[in-house]
Design a protein around this motif. Sequence first.
Motif, short mmCIF file in Angstrom:
data_model
loop_
_atom_site.label_atom_id
_atom_site.label_comp_id
_atom_site.label_asym_id
_atom_site.label_seq_id
_atom_site.Cartn_x
_atom_site.Cartn_y
_atom_site.Cartn_z
N UNK B 103 5.47 19.71 10.31
CA UNK B 103 6.43 18.88 9.59
C UNK B 103 7.80 19.53 9.41
N UNK B 104 7.91 20.85 9.17
CA UNK B 104 9.27 21.38 9.00
C UNK B 104 10.18 21.07 10.18
N UNK B 105 9.57 20.89 11.37
CA UNK B 105 10.38 20.62 12.56
C UNK B 105 10.96 19.23 12.56
N UNK B 106 10.21 18.27 11.99
CA UNK B 106 10.68 16.89 12.09
C UNK B 106 11.53 16.51 10.89
N UNK B 107 11.76 17.45 9.99
CA UNK B 107 12.60 17.13 8.85
C UNK B 107 13.99 17.69 9.08
N UNK B 108 15.01 16.86 8.88
CA UNK B 108 16.36 17.39 8.98
C UNK B 108 16.53 18.49 7.95
N UNK B 111 18.00 17.98 4.43
CA UNK B 111 17.16 17.26 3.49
C UNK B 111 16.22 18.22 2.77
N UNK B 112 15.53 19.03 3.56
CA UNK B 112 14.60 19.97 2.96
C UNK B 112 15.35 20.93 2.04
#
Lengths: 346, 257, 293
Positions: B103-108, B111-112
Amino acid sequence: MKRTLTALTLAAMTALPAFAQDEEKTLFFYNWTDYYPVELLAKFEAETGIKVILDGFDSNDTLLAKLQSGGAAYDVIVPSDYVIPGMIKDGLLMKIDTPSMENYVHMKDAFKNPDFDPTHEYTAPYLWGVTGLAYDSAAVGGAEIEHSWKELFEPRPEFEGKIAELDTASDVILAASLYLGIPQCTESNDDAKRILELLEAQAPKLKMYSSDSTVDRMASGEVAMYHVWNGATARATAQRDTIRFIYPKEGTPMFRDNFAVPANAPHPENAKIFINWMMAPENAAAVSNAIAYANAIKSDEFLDPKWRAMDAINMPEEYAPRLVPTMDCGPAARELRDRIWTRLKG
Amino acid sequence: MNIRRFPLTREISLLVLVYLYVPVVVLVGYSFNANRTATVWSHASLDWYGRILANPTIQSAAKNSLVLALCAATAATVIALLAALATSRAFPGRGGVEAVLNTPLILPEIVVAVATLMLFVALGVQLGLGAMILAHTAFCIPFAYLPIRARLEGMNQSFGEAAQDLYANRFRCFRRVTLPLLWPGIMAGFTLAFVTSLDDFLTSFFLSGPGTTTLPVYIFSSIKAGITPEINAISTVMLVISVLLVSLSFFLGRLRR
Amino acid sequence: MTGNPALRRLGLLTPALATIALLIGLPLILLIWISLLQKGGSSGVDWNAAPSLGNYIRLAWEEDFDGTMILNTSYLVILLRSVLQAALTTGLSLLFGLPVALWMAGLSRGQRDLMLLLITIPFWTNLLVRNYAWLIILREDGWLAQAVGSVSPIGPIPLLYNDLAVAIGLTYSFLPFMILPLYTVFEKFDWRLLEAAHDLGASRSRALRRVLIPIAMPGIAAGSLLVFIPCLGAFVTPALLGGGKTLMLGNIIQMQFGASRNWPFGAALAVVLLALMLIVMVAMAIWRNRRVR
């Protein structure tokens, strides 16, 4: 044995509060990046024994976010004029009572009763500057150009394709508003439409939108006109002497940056020592000489003659009425600004 | 004819190397530029290296970046290695677990970063190096995990099984058989995680506190006037340090084989 | 260690899953919640607002400057532009990354390690500094522009402040994220398979297509993902090398958390971006599963 223990306990009890009162010789200074000469920090440490740890931010928004998060404790910060009333209202600043400081006498009278902090209860002035128009006079054969935003928004053919516009919606839209005679922070759709039309007509004549490398782009001759800050212009002029700066007559946005102490500052006493020290004329001038922005202290005698000769730093008195303080726009105006920008570049 | 040699791959590879190194040469070259304006060459000088020595802000930024990247990449690689070992064989729900790990890869990142800031503030976590290490570890996990996992995927499990048949216990088998075979994947994962953390701007930007500005944050906030050769100089120094570090780890990696 | 494989698996997975749940999952839930709120106060979020879908509606519909509701294509255009830019970069990275990974796999062990080192070294420097170097290389009075100008039949070609410059910069930034996963796959590839296919009469290109590419698929998938996604959120390279005339998805999200101080709208934009990535990933997973079967 028992006596030793009692003595130790007593010593510990008396020592603890004393230790707490005597602040650690440290100061966390949060300033705009490249907006303070590091050499001066060494001088401050030598004179006061206080070690300064300097961190940099890039915008008032970043500073606000850090402060509001409450998770980061700095001692001295440098907010611009327009964000200060909001910070005071939100209880983010500590009272420092600048007029009670020893070096307050050196402050220029013109800076003594600012609208954003009328009695200098929370702040002390640092540097000030304007966002105006820089151009390379070589591009027009050394001729003077009109002191108007017209030169930027409806440029003459010599400048077409060689102009850089700042890449920040607030600066661009403010300049356009001043040119069109529209109030700052407008919330009117009609005004927004007129601004958008002006900017859309300007866009094809620009080389780029960019808020980075401002000094480099002018000094290297990459652009011949830049909507930019006076200090950056002065630094570029020092490398390319054909650059000129103009204060547009429709209104020239001004920013006044100030020292303030956050409410949660861990070393407020050191902060006051620092702020007072910075109001000493030779120290204030040392900043101006290194950073190329004017200060608010009677320090002109220490100012580098190079800067004193430049209109960009040493503003001729007759331009003073053109200066317009920047306002902190409300949510509705900010949203309108956003919509103009997204349409322009969408 | 050797089937392992493909036509043109050598030429393209050399071209890619040129493409990769021209900017590095420019970057290092301009650190010796006497002119303050980064894009204009005047004459050679070592002034900017001297300036770094006199600038505690830039030094501590570089140090913070290295410490952060080292801690976050190490933690992420260990965590990712364990996870990769667990997911190397099929089990119900493996797809779901892998999706979660990535998931960290698909989150801009922005945003995180902002969401993490709000969470830390809500929990009362002090901003600074600790907060940054936590956040960096989380987003580095997939960067470490993917190469290790890819390496494991086609790795011949029969070696391990053979070793176990020969009465090697599980740990011994892992250390003597799996780990050496896995080493290139682990190194690739660590390298990716380290580079990602070292170059991260946004997360550090939001989570840095007093005295913990990292180099990318320093550089990004100093671009208004323009990058000075001082930044080129510190980048060159960092490059040299990193190359030494990486060479060392590769050397150690080869010793282990 | 316990003998129960399920329990052992759980133990190995716990650190990773817990880290992600706490440091990614929890903030994400907060984010989705915020995207339903309204902007407000000086901090950017009105925590007391009633949840609504207003921020999502604003993405496509807005009140025009003359008061009527119109379809706002700006955000869609920005979205499309960002996706195209990311796809172009992924394509270029694959085009150059695949041959490099193949060539590396055919080298001796020592040469391979050296190549790995050579490929990663440039990335030990800051992204912005590297982009700056490109700014110097591509500038209009630079040697490259002059060299191109002297051989091109149509005179000087502007190399900077256009999509080409952005593509060069982005590919440069993400190429190793393509090469490394591909190399990892090729490095452990059993080349005798290819030799066998060749010996059985398959042509070189056919052997390549039928044997090598399917085996490379996990690497291609991982590499593409690692390039495509950060590209989609990239905003520094486009702003610096593209001249800032157009916005990217990364720019507008960044704007909402910066000067616009509209965190809920920024969060909504981010959730949309997230949904987009999920669709891409699910599509990729389905496609891979179909190939396997």
